[in-house]
Design a protein around this motif. Structure first.
Motif, PDB file in Angstrom:
ATOM      1  N   ALA A  34       0.839  -1.206   0.000  1.00  0.00           N
ATOM      2  CA  ALA A  34       0.000   0.000   0.000  1.00  0.00           C
ATOM      3  C   ALA A  34       0.871   1.252   0.000  1.00  0.00           C
ATOM      4  O   ALA A  34       0.579   2.227  -0.712  1.00  0.00           O
ATOM      5  N   GLY A  35       1.947   1.247   0.785  1.00  0.00           N
ATOM      6  CA  GLY A  35       2.838   2.406   0.853  1.00  0.00           C
ATOM      7  C   GLY A  35       3.446   2.719  -0.495  1.00  0.00           C
ATOM      8  O   GLY A  35       3.452   3.879  -0.934  1.00  0.00           O
ATOM      9  N   ALA A  36       3.955   1.680  -1.165  1.00  0.00           N
ATOM     10  CA  ALA A  36       4.587   1.893  -2.471  1.00  0.00           C
ATOM     11  C   ALA A  36       3.559   2.353  -3.504  1.00  0.00           C
ATOM     12  O   ALA A  36       3.827   3.255  -4.310  1.00  0.00           O
ATOM     13  N   THR A  37       2.363   1.755  -3.470  1.00  0.00           N
ATOM     14  CA  THR A  37       1.336   2.109  -4.465  1.00  0.00           C
ATOM     15  C   THR A  37       0.878   3.557  -4.282  1.00  0.00           C
ATOM     16  O   THR A  37       0.783   4.320  -5.248  1.00  0.00           O
ATOM     17  N   VAL A  38       0.606   3.932  -3.028  1.00  0.00           N
ATOM     18  CA  VAL A  38       0.170   5.312  -2.781  1.00  0.00           C
ATOM     19  C   VAL A  38       1.311   6.286  -3.088  1.00  0.00           C
ATOM     20  O   VAL A  38       1.085   7.370  -3.636  1.00  0.00           O
ATOM     21  N   GLY A  39       2.551   5.887  -2.756  1.00  0.00           N
ATOM     22  CA  GLY A  39       3.696   6.730  -3.098  1.00  0.00           C
ATOM     23  C   GLY A  39       3.776   6.970  -4.592  1.00  0.00           C
ATOM     24  O   GLY A  39       3.971   8.098  -5.047  1.00  0.00           O
ATOM     25  N   PHE A  40       3.581   5.905  -5.362  1.00  0.00           N
ATOM     26  CA  PHE A  40       3.606   6.032  -6.827  1.00  0.00           C
ATOM     27  C   PHE A  40       2.524   7.009  -7.302  1.00  0.00           C
ATOM     28  O   PHE A  40       2.778   7.908  -8.105  1.00  0.00           O
ATOM     29  N   LEU A  41       1.309   6.834  -6.768  1.00  0.00           N
ATOM     30  CA  LEU A  41       0.194   7.690  -7.198  1.00  0.00           C
ATOM     31  C   LEU A  41       0.424   9.148  -6.795  1.00  0.00           C
ATOM     32  O   LEU A  41       0.158  10.062  -7.575  1.00  0.00           O
ATOM     33  N   LEU A  42       0.904   9.349  -5.575  1.00  0.00           N
ATOM     34  CA  LEU A  42       1.182  10.719  -5.120  1.00  0.00           C
ATOM     35  C   LEU A  42       2.183  11.402  -6.055  1.00  0.00           C
ATOM     36  O   LEU A  42       1.989  12.541  -6.482  1.00  0.00           O
ATOM     37  N   GLY A  43       3.249  10.678  -6.363  1.00  0.00           N
ATOM     38  CA  GLY A  43       4.278  11.242  -7.237  1.00  0.00           C
ATOM     39  C   GLY A  43       3.744  11.514  -8.627  1.00  0.00           C
ATOM     40  O   GLY A  43       4.026  12.555  -9.219  1.00  0.00           O
ATOM     41  N   LEU A  44       2.942  10.583  -9.126  1.00  0.00           N
ATOM     42  CA  LEU A  44       2.405  10.738 -10.484  1.00  0.00           C
ATOM     43  C   LEU A  44       1.489  11.965 -10.560  1.00  0.00           C
ATOM     44  O   LEU A  44       1.622  12.804 -11.464  1.00  0.00           O
ATOM     45  N   VAL A  45       0.573  12.087  -9.592  1.00  0.00           N
ATOM     46  CA  VAL A  45      -0.368  13.225  -9.605  1.00  0.00           C
ATOM     47  C   VAL A  45       0.399  14.532  -9.427  1.00  0.00           C
ATOM     48  O   VAL A  45       0.115  15.532 -10.108  1.00  0.00           O
ATOM     49  N   ALA A  46       1.393  14.552  -8.535  1.00  0.00           N
ATOM     50  CA  ALA A  46       2.163  15.785  -8.311  1.00  0.00           C
ATOM     51  C   ALA A  46       2.933  16.180  -9.571  1.00  0.00           C
ATOM     52  O   ALA A  46       2.910  17.346  -9.977  1.00  0.00           O
ATOM     53  N   GLY A  65       7.403   4.909   0.687  1.00  0.00           N
ATOM     54  CA  GLY A  65       6.261   4.106   1.141  1.00  0.00           C
ATOM     55  C   GLY A  65       6.656   2.658   1.416  1.00  0.00           C
ATOM     56  O   GLY A  65       6.243   2.064   2.420  1.00  0.00           O
ATOM     57  N   TYR A  66       7.482   2.104   0.526  1.00  0.00           N
ATOM     58  CA  TYR A  66       7.878   0.699   0.664  1.00  0.00           C
ATOM     59  C   TYR A  66       8.738   0.497   1.911  1.00  0.00           C
ATOM     60  O   TYR A  66       8.501  -0.423   2.708  1.00  0.00           O
ATOM     61  N   LEU A  67       9.733   1.358   2.087  1.00  0.00           N
ATOM     62  CA  LEU A  67      10.624   1.201   3.237  1.00  0.00           C
ATOM     63  C   LEU A  67       9.872   1.395   4.554  1.00  0.00           C
ATOM     64  O   LEU A  67      10.135   0.691   5.538  1.00  0.00           O
ATOM     65  N   ALA A  68       8.918   2.338   4.559  1.00  0.00           N
ATOM     66  CA  ALA A  68       8.109   2.539   5.773  1.00  0.00           C
ATOM     67  C   ALA A  68       7.310   1.267   6.070  1.00  0.00           C
ATOM     68  O   ALA A  68       7.198   0.840   7.232  1.00  0.00           O
ATOM     69  N   GLY A  69       6.764   0.670   5.017  1.00  0.00           N
ATOM     70  CA  GLY A  69       5.997  -0.566   5.201  1.00  0.00           C
ATOM     71  C   GLY A  69       6.858  -1.708   5.698  1.00  0.00           C
ATOM     72  O   GLY A  69       6.448  -2.497   6.552  1.00  0.00           O
ATOM     73  N   ARG A  70       8.074  -1.804   5.171  1.00  0.00           N
ATOM     74  CA  ARG A  70       8.988  -2.858   5.627  1.00  0.00           C
ATOM     75  C   ARG A  70       9.382  -2.632   7.090  1.00  0.00           C
ATOM     76  O   ARG A  70       9.527  -3.573   7.856  1.00  0.00           O
ATOM     77  N   PHE A  71       9.537  -1.367   7.445  1.00  0.00           N
ATOM     78  CA  PHE A  71       9.868  -1.055   8.841  1.00  0.00           C
ATOM     79  C   PHE A  71       8.750  -1.541   9.756  1.00  0.00           C
ATOM     80  O   PHE A  71       8.995  -2.109  10.821  1.00  0.00           O
ATOM     81  N   ARG A  72       7.523  -1.323   9.308  1.00  0.00           N
ATOM     82  CA  ARG A  72       6.371  -1.779  10.095  1.00  0.00           C
ATOM     83  C   ARG A  72       6.414  -3.297  10.291  1.00  0.00           C
ATOM     84  O   ARG A  72       6.057  -3.807  11.361  1.00  0.00           O
ATOM     85  N   GLU A  73       6.841  -4.009   9.235  1.00  0.00           N
ATOM     86  CA  GLU A  73       6.863  -5.473   9.321  1.00  0.00           C
ATOM     87  C   GLU A  73       8.004  -5.998  10.204  1.00  0.00           C
ATOM     88  O   GLU A  73       7.888  -7.046  10.812  1.00  0.00           O
ATOM     89  N   MET A  74       9.076  -5.260  10.231  1.00  0.00           N
ATOM     90  CA  MET A  74      10.274  -5.787  10.898  1.00  0.00           C
ATOM     91  C   MET A  74      10.510  -5.218  12.295  1.00  0.00           C
ATOM     92  O   MET A  74      11.214  -5.815  13.098  1.00  0.00           O
ATOM     93  N   ARG A  75       9.991  -4.046  12.561  1.00  0.00           N
ATOM     94  CA  ARG A  75      10.255  -3.411  13.858  1.00  0.00           C
ATOM     95  C   ARG A  75       8.930  -2.960  14.476  1.00  0.00           C
ATOM     96  O   ARG A  75       7.890  -2.997  13.838  1.00  0.00           O
ATOM     97  N   ASP A  76       9.043  -2.465  15.679  1.00  0.00           N
ATOM     98  CA  ASP A  76       7.857  -1.948  16.362  1.00  0.00           C
ATOM     99  C   ASP A  76       7.594  -0.518  15.871  1.00  0.00           C
ATOM    100  O   ASP A  76       8.328   0.416  16.217  1.00  0.00           O
ATOM    101  N   ALA A  77       6.556  -0.386  15.042  1.00  0.00           N
ATOM    102  CA  ALA A  77       6.257   0.931  14.461  1.00  0.00           C
ATOM    103  C   ALA A  77       5.280   1.725  15.314  1.00  0.00           C
ATOM    104  O   ALA A  77       4.770   2.753  14.889  1.00  0.00           O
ATOM    105  N   THR A  78       4.994   1.244  16.514  1.00  0.00           N
ATOM    106  CA  THR A  78       3.985   1.929  17.328  1.00  0.00           C
ATOM    107  C   THR A  78       4.586   3.013  18.223  1.00  0.00           C
ATOM    108  O   THR A  78       3.863   3.766  18.843  1.00  0.00           O
ATOM    109  N   HIS A  79       5.897   3.068  18.283  1.00  0.00           N
ATOM    110  CA  HIS A  79       6.527   4.059  19.153  1.00  0.00           C
ATOM    111  C   HIS A  79       6.173   5.472  18.678  1.00  0.00           C
ATOM    112  O   HIS A  79       6.110   5.732  17.479  1.00  0.00           O
ATOM    113  N   LYS A  80       5.978   6.360  19.636  1.00  0.00           N
ATOM    114  CA  LYS A  80       5.542   7.720  19.288  1.00  0.00           C
ATOM    115  C   LYS A  80       6.566   8.494  18.467  1.00  0.00           C
ATOM    116  O   LYS A  80       6.234   9.450  17.773  1.00  0.00           O
TER     117      LYS A  80
END
Lengths: 185, 294
Positions: A54-66, A85-100
């Protein structure tokens, strides 16, 4: 992420709204000779909330529209925001992304990476003028501003997509376990 | 299950990256009249009303942020402005004297006093409705397009001086490439009798332009005014008419190894605070005269 037609409509509207607000309002507000950039922040937020695809897809769309709306070279922003978007998503999968601190630090790093990538692509495509060292200062200031903005942007994106997120990111608590006192014997 | 998910993720990533690179390659390789450029112009036409609406609706927000920044800046600028005021007063007196002299001279040679500057152009006022967020594309979007007579390569000015040129036009909107864009080049000269050169941008520093190709040995005074030179040959003509103020000389770099000296300018127009600009469109009479002239 629970993908339905409603999700796609909401994401499309979100992408268009973000690009319009960025171009028409945010880019015109100059703070310490730099401007904020919502695009990497939104790609980052989607990646952290919904994963790498989702991160990569939305990133692609954001860039395309901009790039379309600004009549810039197509594909440059898309390419870089896919990475954010992709790296953020991978971070979510591999680390605790809930920290403030994840959104602000992620926002700072994502903006810095996005600006550095943009500069690199521009140099590869050819730059016809001299480049001031102030570019670096502007990138740093912009990254700091984005780091601060990341908190409300992340909250807004989460609120906009709350109904579509299966496992909304909330701070994880330790499970309460009952322990026996062993030293009584 | 996990492997399937990883494969899917990698496939999506590869697809999106390939698509981006394909777009970049095709776009970069095609001319301005190519398919992707046409799609972009169409998209701008759709987005322009949205941008205009958002720009108007959220203007108070941006003004509030701008006002806060201005208050902070105002204190530090106060001293500078006082000094500039003194200089401007002196310049005004000199200019008024020169104006009186010029009026008499114009009367002698039969110039029409009411002739507008620059000759042969009509101004089309436009509002800025969008701005590129990156320093690598120094461009703005305005709310006037081909329906209002705006065409590619027409010069764009603000009240203070030259801003840029129209680089893409849709029916009701246009993109203006600013003089601070790395692709921009403006032929200019230092007035009153200084050398000619080409004004180029310094990426990342909108307050610093460079007048390049100024021959060594030509005296350049700090504080001198630079205007567009507006050259014309038998076949070609500069995009910018003669005499539009560009900036003021701030310093001169002269390196012994270089053939030319690099003159640094501070642009007159505040290119980060543009709200309203004017596109200088050629009026039909001027076009006919230009076509008729050899």
């Amino acid at each position: 992420m629970n993908v339905t037609w409603g999700t796609l409509v909401r994401l499309t509207l979100l992408v268009i709204a973000v690009v319009v607000v960025q171009i028409a309002v945010v880019a015109q507000i100059v703070v310490f000779d730099a401007t904020a950039d919502l695009l990497p922040l939104v790609a980052l937020s989607i990646g952290l909330l919904a994963g790498p695809v989702a991160g990569a897809t939305v990133g692609f769309l954001l860039g395309l529209v901009a790039d379309m709306a600004l009549l810039q070279t197509l594909g440059v922003s898309s390419l870089l925001l896919i990475g954010v978007g992709y790296l953020a998503g991978r971070f979510r999968e591999m680390r605790d992304a809930t920290h403030k601190l994840v959104p602000p630090i992620g926002g700072f790093l994502a903006t810095l990476g996005f600006d550095a990538g943009f500069a690199l692509v521009q140099f590869l495509l050819g730059v016809d003028s001299s480049v001031s060292p102030l570019v670096i200062r502007e990138a740093l200031v912009s990254a700091v501003i984005n780091g601060l903005l990341a908190i409300p942007v992340f909250a807004a994106v989460r609120a906009a997509l709350r109904s579509d997120l299966i496992d909304d990111l909330r701070p994880r608590r330790r499970p309460v376990t009952r322990t026996r006192v062993l030293s009584q014997s | 299950m996990y492997k399937k998910s990883v494969r899917r993720r990698r496939a999506v990533l590869a697809l999106l990256v390939s698509l981006s690179i394909a777009l970049l390659t095709v776009y970069f390789g095609e001319s301005a009249s190519g398919g992707l450029h046409a799609v972009q112009r169409g998209f701008l036409e759709v987005m322009a009303p949205l941008q205009e609406g958002a720009s108007r609706a959220l203007k108070p927000v941006s003004d509030l942020v701008g006002w806060t920044g201005d208050v902070i800046d105002a204190k530090s600028e106060n001293e500078d402005l006082k000094q500039q005021n003194e200089e401007l007063r002196a310049q005004l007196a000199a200019a008024q004297t020169a104006e009186r002299d010029a009026r008499q001279l114009r009367g002698l040679v039969g110039f029409n006093e009411s002739a507008r500057f620059p000759d042969g152009h009509d101004p089309v006022p436009a509002r800025v409705i969008g701005r590129s967020p990156t320093v690598w594309y120094s461009a703005i979007t305005i709310d006037k397009g081909s329906d209002q007579g705006v065409r590619d390569d027409q010069p764009v000015v603000s009240g203070a001086g030259l801003v840029g040129r129209v680089s893409d036009v849709a029916p009701d909107a246009a993109r203006v490439t600013l003089i601070t864009d790395h692709t921009s080049g403006v032929s200019a000269q230092i007035v009153p009798d200084g050398p000619n050169g080409l004004v180029k941008a310094t990426v990342g520093n909108p307050n610093d332009l460079i007048l390049d190709f100024v021959q060594k040995g030509r005296a350049v005074r700090r504080g001198a005014t630079v205007v567009t030179s507006g050259w014309r040959s038998s076949r070609l003509e500069s995009l910018f008419p003669r005499g539009i103020p560009v900036g003021r000389v701030s310093r001169v770099d002269s390196d012994e190894r270089e053939l030319y000296q690099r003159v640094h300018l501070k642009p007159f127009a505040d290119l980060r605070e543009l709200d309203v600009v004017e596109v200088l469109t050629r009026n039909t009479g001027a076009v006919q005269n230009a076509q008729a002239s050899p």
